[in-house]
Design a protein around this motif. Structure first.
Motif, PDB file in Angstrom:
ATOM      1  N   ILE A 259      59.064  24.311  70.555  1.00  0.00           N
ATOM      2  CA  ILE A 259      57.695  24.807  70.419  1.00  0.00           C
ATOM      3  C   ILE A 259      56.119  24.080  71.537  1.00  0.00           C
ATOM      4  N   SER A 260      55.495  24.855  71.752  1.00  0.00           N
ATOM      5  CA  SER A 260      54.888  24.369  73.153  1.00  0.00           C
ATOM      6  C   SER A 260      53.106  24.052  72.183  1.00  0.00           C
ATOM      7  N   ALA A 261      52.036  24.226  72.814  1.00  0.00           N
ATOM      8  CA  ALA A 261      50.792  24.051  72.501  1.00  0.00           C
ATOM      9  C   ALA A 261      49.747  23.873  73.316  1.00  0.00           C
ATOM     10  N   LEU A 262      49.353  24.854  73.216  1.00  0.00           N
ATOM     11  CA  LEU A 262      47.619  24.740  74.361  1.00  0.00           C
ATOM     12  C   LEU A 262      46.723  23.748  74.012  1.00  0.00           C
ATOM     13  N   LEU A 263      46.426  23.347  75.133  1.00  0.00           N
ATOM     14  CA  LEU A 263      45.128  22.356  75.445  1.00  0.00           C
ATOM     15  C   LEU A 263      44.093  22.599  76.481  1.00  0.00           C
ATOM     16  N   SER A 264      43.095  22.695  75.851  1.00  0.00           N
ATOM     17  CA  SER A 264      41.841  23.181  76.505  1.00  0.00           C
ATOM     18  C   SER A 264      41.507  21.514  77.074  1.00  0.00           C
ATOM     19  N   VAL A 283      56.521  17.657  72.182  1.00  0.00           N
ATOM     20  CA  VAL A 283      55.616  19.656  71.991  1.00  0.00           C
ATOM     21  C   VAL A 283      55.016  19.480  73.416  1.00  0.00           C
ATOM     22  N   THR A 284      55.155  20.367  74.700  1.00  0.00           N
ATOM     23  CA  THR A 284      55.052  20.162  75.489  1.00  0.00           C
ATOM     24  C   THR A 284      53.496  21.212  75.281  1.00  0.00           C
ATOM     25  N   ALA A 285      52.103  20.385  75.830  1.00  0.00           N
ATOM     26  CA  ALA A 285      50.981  21.421  76.378  1.00  0.00           C
ATOM     27  C   ALA A 285      50.355  21.585  77.335  1.00  0.00           C
TER      28      ALA A 285
END
Length: 617
Positions: A259-264, A283-285
């Motif tokens: 699983i990963s994630a988006l980060l603004s 999790v890597t963003a």
């Protein structure tokens, strides 16, 4: 996360399997791990699988009951499937897999379609074929996170995850001029419309049942209305929202793949990453970078990742030209001009080698009220409540004398909202005058109008403007742009997206809060900003919303300007009669001279690429 398809055509039994297999082939990227096909007399289901839960053959679809009386194809994830599985086992239902899909099969057998659907917590689009009753049920999740389209004709019904798949199966009509006009105005084809005649999108929170050549629909859920008399305090809203964010994020960690994630740099994705840190998730963003552009949020995202202690990577957008224009019409089987779709495509391509699931911050602005236009609509409604009905025409007429741009232009719009209601709001975002002023529209569109631009000015609407705008925004942009943008980009790279803020329980709680509480102190999405202030930092809480965006207006006028050349040569837009021959040369020359390209030309550029592929195909 998969691609589903099916065709019920009792009078054409020999044509069913070839059509369904063509639809499955068209959805290869949605489900590269395996394919499945099952048939009954006059009916068939097809599936492309992206394996997320239970990677074994036990999760293969279509999934059937032992006696083949029930068949299911499913796209999405049921986050509470473990609880439902336990409940069904207590009722004597036996399971053969660890997959959430099987809960749909056993749940349908035990409860029927309505009681099953009411129990589901997740994102889903699925079909159930009931062979003894010769009945097809199509179901879409509450907020329309997963797509589902269908076509009915001559007593038959076909369905698929994409319009392109229905086209591949020979189950669509020609381009619909009304839908194409809506695309030119909004940049997408919203609501239940489709770019093709004869194809319809199943609305969110809807069950369609088909039997003996006839279908009926029913809505099984609706967004709750807020109660102005609510006694919930701001601190109570903050505490409950925080709890629900962590809970909904935890539910979205169920997976047998990375699983990963988006980060603004903004609040919503930061809170999702904060919840992941609270849950000790590995999790890597990822952040989309636009180096050298004012829209770039790379440094803010880096600071947030360091503060949260989570791994972080930056994906840079290409500087030379819009290299993903070709991918836009492949990822979105309808014309789609959301500028940030390119950012989603780019980041999805970068994530896929490292993960198969990505968590996003989508949905926070829509239910916690993070958009300035929603605040303006709320203020205009409150202003309308103070204007006597007899004075509304006078105020409306006075507003008409004000300039259209600058500070007085904003005052003109606000007074229009306060006296004319939703009509003034739709006029303010109307893109059609540009096409008319430049004489762009061709014979197939000349004189055509859109329903939302023919609304009558209404003082009654002004006094209910916030609810009207919220409903309009949800249909035209949330359901028409934001949801398809993420699904199309991620699925093009066989990536499953999950959005904690689109959890039904979080949405129900937030939607029930009075707007005054969600706008507390005149602050957009005040509840989420307060959580960010308490749990992350005041700097994040006070940050202006920007999100994953691509400044196409500037870049098309500068670094990507050669992409416009296709519109200055003979093209499909002109050949097919959508655009008047030779009408684009002057607007493009003007835009290049200003080094700023209006969104209308961006939409035409995307439409030209889409039409070229349709013609070639």
């Amino acid at each position: 996360m998969c691609g589903i398809a099916g065709l019920i055509a009792p009078e054409r039994p020999n044509e069913i399997e070839p059509a369904v297999r063509r639809m499955m082939c068209a959805m290869l990227r949605r489900g590269p791990d395996s394919e499945g096909f099952e048939a009954w007399p006059g009916a068939a289901l097809g599936h492309r699988r992206l394996a997320i839960i239970d990677l074994s053959p036990g999760g293969h679809q279509p999934m059937l009951s032992e006696d083949r009386s029930v068949g299911v194809v499913f796209n999405g994830c049921i986050y509470n499937f473990s609880e439902l599985r336990e409940e069904l086992q207590q009722r004597g239902r036996e399971f053969r897999s660890q997959c959430d899909t099987e809960v749909l099969v056993r749940g349908y057998q035990e409860w029927g379609i309505d009681k099953l659907t009411s129990r589901l917590r997740g994102m889903f689009a699925f079909a159930v074929w009931d062979e003894p009753n010769r009945t097809l049920s199509l179901v879409r999740d509450r907020l329309g996170v997963k797509p589902l389209l269908y076509a009915e004709r001559n007593g038959e019904i076909a369905f698929a995850s994409t319009a392109g798949a229905l086209g591949a199966g020979g189950l669509r009509g020609d381009v619909d001029s009304a839908a194409l006009l809506q695309f030119l105005d909004c940049g997408n084809v919203a609501g239940d419309q489709c770019i093709y005649q004869g194809v319809r999108k199943l609305p969110p929170a809807t069950i369609l049942q088909w039997k003996n050549g006839e279908s009926s629909e029913r809505v099984y859920w609706s967004v709750p209305q807020w109660d102005e008399r609510s006694k919930t305090t701001f601190d109570e809203a903050v505490e409950e929202t925080e709890r629900l964010i962590v809970e909904s994020t935890r539910l979205r960690l169920v997976s047998d793949v990375p699983i990963s994630a988006l980060l603004s740099g903004g609040v919503d994705s930061t809170l999702v990453c904060w919840a992941l840190a609270q849950l000790n998730a590995n999790v890597t963003a990822f952040t989309v970078g636009a180096r050298g552009d004012s829209s770039d949020e790379t440094e803010q995202a880096r600071q947030t990742a360091r503060q949260l202690g989570i791994p972080h990577e930056v994906v840079e957008l290409p500087a030379a030209r819009p290299e993903m224009l070709e991918e836009m019409e492949l990822a979105y089987s309808e014309p789609f001009a959301s500028p940030s779709a390119q950012a989603m495509l780019r980041v999805s391509r970068s994530i896929k080698p490292m993960a198969t699931v990505v968590l996003t911050g989508d949905g926070g602005d829509d239910v916690f009220l993070g958009y300035p236009f929603l605040y303006n609509a709320w203020l205009a409604q409150r202003t309308a409540a103070r204007i006597p009905a007899f004075a509304a025409p006078v105020v409306r007429a006075a507003a008409g004398w004000l300039p259209r741009i600058g500070p007085l232009g904003r005052m003109r719009n606000f007074l229009g909202y306060s006296t004319s209601g939703l009509r003034a709001y739709t006029d303010a975002s109307n893109r059609m005058p540009y096409y008319e002023r430049c004489g762009i529209l061709g014979e197939r569109l000349r004189g055509a109008t859109l329903p939302h631009h023919t609304l009558a000015p209404s003082f009654d609407s002004a006094r209910h403007l916030f609810a009207d705008v919220l409903k309009y925004q949800h249909r035209m942009h949330f359901d028409g742009e934001f949801i398809p943008k993420v699904d199309g980009a991620t699925m093009y790279y066989s990536l499953e997206s999950r959005a904690p803020f689109l959890d039904q329980k979080l949405w129900e709680f937030a939607a029930s809060l009075p707007p005054a509480l969600r706008f507390r102190g005149g602050v957009l999405k005040a509840v989420l900003r307060e959580i960010a202030r308490r749990r992350v930092s005041p700097a994040v809480a006070d940050r202006v919303k920007q999100g994953f965006t691509v400044p196409v207006e500037r870049w098309l006028g500068d670094r990507w300007t050669s992409a416009l050349d296709v519109l200055t040569r003979p093209n499909e837009l002109e050949r097919q009669g959508w655009v008047r021959p030779g009408s684009l040369a002057a607007p493009i020359a003007e835009a290049r001279a200003r080094r700023w390209v209006p969104q209308q030309l961006w939409s035409l550029l995307l439409l030209e690429h889409w039409l070229e592929r349709q013609t070639a195909g």
